[in-house]
Design a protein around this motif. Structure first.
Motif, PDB file in Angstrom:
ATOM      1  N   GLN A  35      48.950  58.521  -0.881  1.00 37.75           N
ATOM      2  CA  GLN A  35      48.543  57.166  -1.263  1.00 37.75           C
ATOM      3  C   GLN A  35      47.312  57.203  -2.164  1.00 37.75           C
ATOM      4  O   GLN A  35      47.171  56.385  -3.067  1.00 37.75           O
ATOM      5  N   ALA A  36      46.446  58.187  -1.957  1.00 33.89           N
ATOM      6  CA  ALA A  36      45.246  58.321  -2.783  1.00 33.89           C
ATOM      7  C   ALA A  36      45.593  58.614  -4.239  1.00 33.89           C
ATOM      8  O   ALA A  36      44.790  58.334  -5.137  1.00 33.89           O
ATOM      9  N   HIS A  37      46.784  59.157  -4.484  1.00 36.43           N
ATOM     10  CA  HIS A  37      47.204  59.514  -5.838  1.00 36.43           C
ATOM     11  C   HIS A  37      48.344  58.629  -6.352  1.00 36.43           C
ATOM     12  O   HIS A  37      48.811  58.817  -7.477  1.00 36.43           O
ATOM     13  N   ALA A  38      48.776  57.696  -5.542  1.00 35.31           N
ATOM     14  CA  ALA A  38      49.972  56.904  -5.857  1.00 35.31           C
ATOM     15  C   ALA A  38      49.821  56.060  -7.118  1.00 35.31           C
ATOM     16  O   ALA A  38      50.803  55.811  -7.819  1.00 35.31           O
ATOM     17  N   GLU A  39      48.618  55.643  -7.413  1.00 34.84           N
ATOM     18  CA  GLU A  39      48.398  54.807  -8.589  1.00 34.84           C
ATOM     19  C   GLU A  39      48.696  55.571  -9.882  1.00 34.84           C
ATOM     20  O   GLU A  39      49.092  54.983 -10.884  1.00 34.84           O
ATOM     21  N   HIS A  40      48.548  56.882  -9.828  1.00 39.76           N
ATOM     22  CA  HIS A  40      48.718  57.698 -11.024  1.00 39.76           C
ATOM     23  C   HIS A  40      50.000  58.529 -11.028  1.00 39.76           C
ATOM     24  O   HIS A  40      50.290  59.191 -12.010  1.00 39.76           O
ATOM     25  N   SER A  41      50.735  58.514  -9.925  1.00 36.50           N
ATOM     26  CA  SER A  41      51.914  59.376  -9.828  1.00 36.50           C
ATOM     27  C   SER A  41      53.026  58.689  -9.046  1.00 36.50           C
ATOM     28  O   SER A  41      52.848  58.312  -7.881  1.00 36.50           O
ATOM     29  N   ASP A  42      54.182  58.540  -9.702  1.00 38.22           N
ATOM     30  CA  ASP A  42      55.344  57.960  -9.025  1.00 38.22           C
ATOM     31  C   ASP A  42      55.800  58.843  -7.871  1.00 38.22           C
ATOM     32  O   ASP A  42      56.245  58.346  -6.834  1.00 38.22           O
ATOM     33  N   VAL A  43      55.701  60.151  -8.048  1.00 36.49           N
ATOM     34  CA  VAL A  43      56.109  61.083  -6.988  1.00 36.49           C
ATOM     35  C   VAL A  43      55.238  60.876  -5.750  1.00 36.49           C
ATOM     36  O   VAL A  43      55.744  60.800  -4.623  1.00 36.49           O
ATOM     37  N   CYS A  44      53.939  60.758  -5.947  1.00 32.89           N
ATOM     38  CA  CYS A  44      53.034  60.545  -4.807  1.00 32.89           C
ATOM     39  C   CYS A  44      53.286  59.186  -4.154  1.00 32.89           C
ATOM     40  O   CYS A  44      53.236  59.067  -2.940  1.00 32.89           O
ATOM     41  N   ARG A  45      53.590  58.175  -4.966  1.00 27.16           N
ATOM     42  CA  ARG A  45      53.895  56.854  -4.421  1.00 27.16           C
ATOM     43  C   ARG A  45      55.147  56.913  -3.551  1.00 27.16           C
ATOM     44  O   ARG A  45      55.171  56.396  -2.432  1.00 27.16           O
ATOM     45  N   MET A  46      56.179  57.573  -4.054  1.00 23.05           N
ATOM     46  CA  MET A  46      57.418  57.705  -3.281  1.00 23.05           C
ATOM     47  C   MET A  46      57.186  58.529  -2.026  1.00 23.05           C
ATOM     48  O   MET A  46      57.740  58.220  -0.959  1.00 23.05           O
ATOM     49  N   CYS A  47      56.386  59.569  -2.128  1.00 29.37           N
ATOM     50  CA  CYS A  47      56.079  60.404  -0.965  1.00 29.37           C
ATOM     51  C   CYS A  47      55.348  59.585   0.101  1.00 29.37           C
ATOM     52  O   CYS A  47      55.672  59.664   1.287  1.00 29.37           O
ATOM     53  N   ALA A  48      54.374  58.789  -0.326  1.00 27.97           N
ATOM     54  CA  ALA A  48      53.640  57.953   0.627  1.00 27.97           C
ATOM     55  C   ALA A  48      54.579  56.977   1.330  1.00 27.97           C
ATOM     56  O   ALA A  48      54.481  56.772   2.550  1.00 27.97           O
ATOM     57  N   GLN A  49      55.513  56.404   0.586  1.00 29.25           N
ATOM     58  CA  GLN A  49      56.479  55.471   1.174  1.00 29.25           C
ATOM     59  C   GLN A  49      57.397  56.180   2.168  1.00 29.25           C
ATOM     60  O   GLN A  49      57.686  55.651   3.243  1.00 29.25           O
ATOM     61  N   ALA A  50      57.844  57.376   1.813  1.00 30.51           N
ATOM     62  CA  ALA A  50      58.723  58.136   2.702  1.00 30.51           C
ATOM     63  C   ALA A  50      57.991  58.537   3.976  1.00 30.51           C
ATOM     64  O   ALA A  50      58.552  58.449   5.076  1.00 30.51           O
ATOM     65  N   CYS A  51      56.745  58.958   3.830  1.00 27.15           N
ATOM     66  CA  CYS A  51      55.958  59.341   5.010  1.00 27.15           C
ATOM     67  C   CYS A  51      55.724  58.143   5.920  1.00 27.15           C
ATOM     68  O   CYS A  51      55.795  58.254   7.149  1.00 27.15           O
ATOM     69  N   LYS A  52      55.455  56.986   5.321  1.00 27.33           N
ATOM     70  CA  LYS A  52      55.248  55.767   6.117  1.00 27.33           C
ATOM     71  C   LYS A  52      56.514  55.409   6.885  1.00 27.33           C
ATOM     72  O   LYS A  52      56.464  55.088   8.076  1.00 27.33           O
ATOM     73  N   ALA A  53      57.668  55.490   6.220  1.00 27.41           N
ATOM     74  CA  ALA A  53      58.943  55.175   6.875  1.00 27.41           C
ATOM     75  C   ALA A  53      59.219  56.144   8.023  1.00 27.41           C
ATOM     76  O   ALA A  53      59.653  55.730   9.108  1.00 27.41           O
ATOM     77  N   CYS A  54      58.972  57.420   7.800  1.00 29.39           N
ATOM     78  CA  CYS A  54      59.182  58.429   8.839  1.00 29.39           C
ATOM     79  C   CYS A  54      58.248  58.179  10.019  1.00 29.39           C
ATOM     80  O   CYS A  54      58.665  58.231  11.175  1.00 29.39           O
ATOM     81  N   MET A  55      56.978  57.911   9.717  1.00 32.84           N
ATOM     82  CA  MET A  55      55.996  57.653  10.771  1.00 32.84           C
ATOM     83  C   MET A  55      56.401  56.437  11.604  1.00 32.84           C
ATOM     84  O   MET A  55      56.362  56.471  12.837  1.00 32.84           O
ATOM     85  N   GLU A  56      56.822  55.382  10.937  1.00 38.50           N
ATOM     86  CA  GLU A  56      57.234  54.168  11.657  1.00 38.50           C
ATOM     87  C   GLU A  56      58.470  54.419  12.518  1.00 38.50           C
ATOM     88  O   GLU A  56      58.556  53.924  13.642  1.00 38.50           O
ATOM     89  N   ALA A  57      59.419  55.202  12.018  1.00 36.56           N
ATOM     90  CA  ALA A  57      60.616  55.526  12.801  1.00 36.56           C
ATOM     91  C   ALA A  57      60.245  56.338  14.038  1.00 36.56           C
ATOM     92  O   ALA A  57      60.770  56.073  15.139  1.00 36.56           O
ATOM     93  N   CYS A  58      59.344  57.293  13.882  1.00 35.74           N
ATOM     94  CA  CYS A  58      58.906  58.093  15.027  1.00 35.74           C
ATOM     95  C   CYS A  58      58.160  57.234  16.046  1.00 35.74           C
ATOM     96  O   CYS A  58      58.326  57.415  17.257  1.00 35.74           O
TER      97      CYS A  58
END
Length: 60
Positions: free
Chosen positions: A25-48
């Motif tokens: 998330q700290a890098h999401a503003e500058h990188s689509d990959v980091c933004r997608m990674c942050a979203q995927a991690c959030k979804a995984c965390m919420e599912a767990c």
């Protein structure tokens, strides 16, 4: 697999996802990959978290 082992695995997954999400998330503003990674991690965390909550309710 016992419930206590599963709960430990879920707790570990939640912690790892939270750390990864924060870093990406700290890098999401500058990188689509980091933004997608942050979203995927959030979804995984919420599912767990949902699974852990459901297991806790079942044990009560």
């Amino acid at each position: 697999m016992t419930a206590s082992v599963m709960m430990s695995m879920l707790d570990a997954c939640i912690a790892m996802c939270a750390m990864c999400m924060d870093e990406c998330q700290a890098h999401a503003e500058h990188s689509d990959v980091c933004r997608m990674c942050a979203q995927a991690c959030k979804a995984c965390m919420e599912a767990c978290m949902q699974m852990r909550d459901a297991m806790t309710k079942m044990a009560s």
